[in-house]
Design a protein around this motif. Structure first.
Motif, PDB file in Angstrom:
ATOM      1  N   ARG A  96       1.933 -33.869   2.906  1.00 29.52           N
ATOM      2  CA  ARG A  96       2.229 -35.226   3.375  1.00 29.52           C
ATOM      3  C   ARG A  96       2.101 -35.337   4.896  1.00 29.52           C
ATOM      4  NH1 ARG A  96       4.221 -37.565  -1.076  1.00 29.52           N
ATOM      5  NH2 ARG A  96       5.419 -36.337  -2.540  1.00 29.52           N
ATOM      6  N   PRO A  97       1.883 -36.570   5.385  1.00 30.58           N
ATOM      7  CA  PRO A  97       1.828 -36.759   6.838  1.00 30.58           C
ATOM      8  C   PRO A  97       3.074 -36.171   7.509  1.00 30.58           C
ATOM      9  CG  PRO A  97       1.115 -38.750   5.732  1.00 30.58           C
ATOM     10  CD  PRO A  97       1.640 -37.820   4.660  1.00 30.58           C
ATOM     11  N   ILE A 133       4.844 -28.360  18.568  1.00 36.27           N
ATOM     12  CA  ILE A 133       5.034 -28.311  17.118  1.00 36.27           C
ATOM     13  C   ILE A 133       3.887 -27.556  16.456  1.00 36.27           C
ATOM     14  CG2 ILE A 133       5.156 -29.685  14.991  1.00 36.27           C
ATOM     15  CD1 ILE A 133       6.508 -31.868  16.642  1.00 36.27           C
ATOM     16  N   GLY A 134       2.673 -27.873  16.846  1.00 31.82           N
ATOM     17  CA  GLY A 134       1.492 -27.256  16.246  1.00 31.82           C
ATOM     18  C   GLY A 134       0.664 -28.289  15.522  1.00 31.82           C
ATOM     19  N   THR A 135      -0.121 -27.828  14.590  1.00 36.44           N
ATOM     20  CA  THR A 135      -1.011 -28.701  13.832  1.00 36.44           C
ATOM     21  C   THR A 135      -0.268 -29.255  12.628  1.00 36.44           C
ATOM     22  OG1 THR A 135      -2.875 -27.341  14.525  1.00 36.44           O
ATOM     23  CG2 THR A 135      -3.251 -28.832  12.692  1.00 36.44           C
ATOM     24  N   VAL A 136      -0.326 -30.575  12.469  1.00 31.98           N
ATOM     25  CA  VAL A 136       0.355 -31.237  11.354  1.00 31.98           C
ATOM     26  C   VAL A 136      -0.616 -32.196  10.667  1.00 31.98           C
ATOM     27  CG1 VAL A 136       2.638 -31.100  12.431  1.00 31.98           C
ATOM     28  CG2 VAL A 136       1.240 -33.133  12.771  1.00 31.98           C
ATOM     29  N   VAL A 137      -0.265 -32.569   9.453  1.00 31.44           N
ATOM     30  CA  VAL A 137      -1.049 -33.562   8.719  1.00 31.44           C
ATOM     31  C   VAL A 137      -0.832 -34.922   9.381  1.00 31.44           C
ATOM     32  CG1 VAL A 137      -1.388 -34.688   6.480  1.00 31.44           C
ATOM     33  CG2 VAL A 137      -0.845 -32.243   6.583  1.00 31.44           C
ATOM     34  N   ALA A 138      -1.928 -35.612   9.645  1.00 27.69           N
ATOM     35  CA  ALA A 138      -1.880 -36.900  10.344  1.00 27.69           C
ATOM     36  C   ALA A 138      -1.543 -38.040   9.395  1.00 27.69           C
ATOM     37  CB  ALA A 138      -3.226 -37.175  11.004  1.00 27.69           C
ATOM     38  N   GLU A 139      -1.002 -39.101   9.958  1.00 28.22           N
ATOM     39  CA  GLU A 139      -0.832 -40.345   9.207  1.00 28.22           C
ATOM     40  C   GLU A 139      -2.219 -40.912   8.990  1.00 28.22           C
ATOM     41  OE1 GLU A 139       1.676 -42.206   7.975  1.00 28.22           O
ATOM     42  OE2 GLU A 139       3.237 -40.800   8.574  1.00 28.22           O
ATOM     43  N   LEU A 140      -2.532 -41.260   7.757  1.00 24.66           N
ATOM     44  CA  LEU A 140      -3.857 -41.791   7.488  1.00 24.66           C
ATOM     45  C   LEU A 140      -3.890 -43.280   7.809  1.00 24.66           C
ATOM     46  CD1 LEU A 140      -4.576 -39.962   4.122  1.00 24.66           C
ATOM     47  CD2 LEU A 140      -5.170 -39.277   6.441  1.00 24.66           C
ATOM     48  N   PRO A 141      -4.824 -43.689   8.669  1.00 22.38           N
ATOM     49  CA  PRO A 141      -4.902 -45.109   9.018  1.00 22.38           C
ATOM     50  C   PRO A 141      -5.396 -45.921   7.842  1.00 22.38           C
ATOM     51  CG  PRO A 141      -6.749 -43.941   9.962  1.00 22.38           C
ATOM     52  CD  PRO A 141      -5.867 -42.909   9.316  1.00 22.38           C
TER      53      PRO A 141
END
Length: 147
Positions: free
Chosen positions: A38-39, A79-87
């Motif tokens: 998930r984002p 924080i590092g690399t995370v799942v982005a909010e999908l536009p």
């Protein structure tokens, strides 16, 4: 930081004849669209991805770079690399994004003699497996919406 969610969603065995890079990118995209990831969820670093999937660090870097370029991952300082909010894309943009893949699917289905109704039914089944609803598929889409 643990990435247990990602262990289940990224491939452990790879198919011959398809590049590792493509298989991992596809698996990550599938995990994101299906909601397995998930984002805001952390995504493994290049080092962790390389170690856990037993792939070359250059391949892991290429995977993370592709997913970032596609807007599926983002880097957050501290924080590092995370799942982005999908536009939310406009309808025409969403349609154009899959144009090449839809054309390839149509060509392969016609080559194999698969009727449109079977193609739509197959896509609907995969959609359901990913946890999606069937928005607006009616007679014009070649299939029937099940409620």
């Amino acid at each position: 930081m643990r990435y247990s969610t990602h262990r289940d969603s990224l491939p452990r065995r790879f198919r011959p004849g398809v590049s590792l890079y493509e298989q991992i990118v596809y698996a990550a995209k599938k995990a994101i669209v299906s909601g397995q990831i998930r984002p805001g969820d952390p995504f493994p670093s290049v080092r962790v991805l390389s170690r856990e999937l037993k792939i070359n660090p250059n391949t892991a870097h290429k995977v993370v770079t592709q997913l970032m370029t596609a807007g599926l991952l983002e880097s957050r300082p501290g924080i590092g690399t995370v799942v982005a909010e999908l536009p939310e894309a406009r309808k025409i943009e969403r349609t154009q994004l899959l144009g090449r893949e839809i054309e390839q699917l149509a060509v392969e289905a016609k080559k194999l003699g698969i009727p449109l109704q079977e193609v739509v039914a197959s896509i609907s089944e995969h959609w359901r497996k990913l946890g999606g609803q069937q928005p607006g598929i009616g007679a014009e889409g070649g299939g029937r919406e099940k409620r």
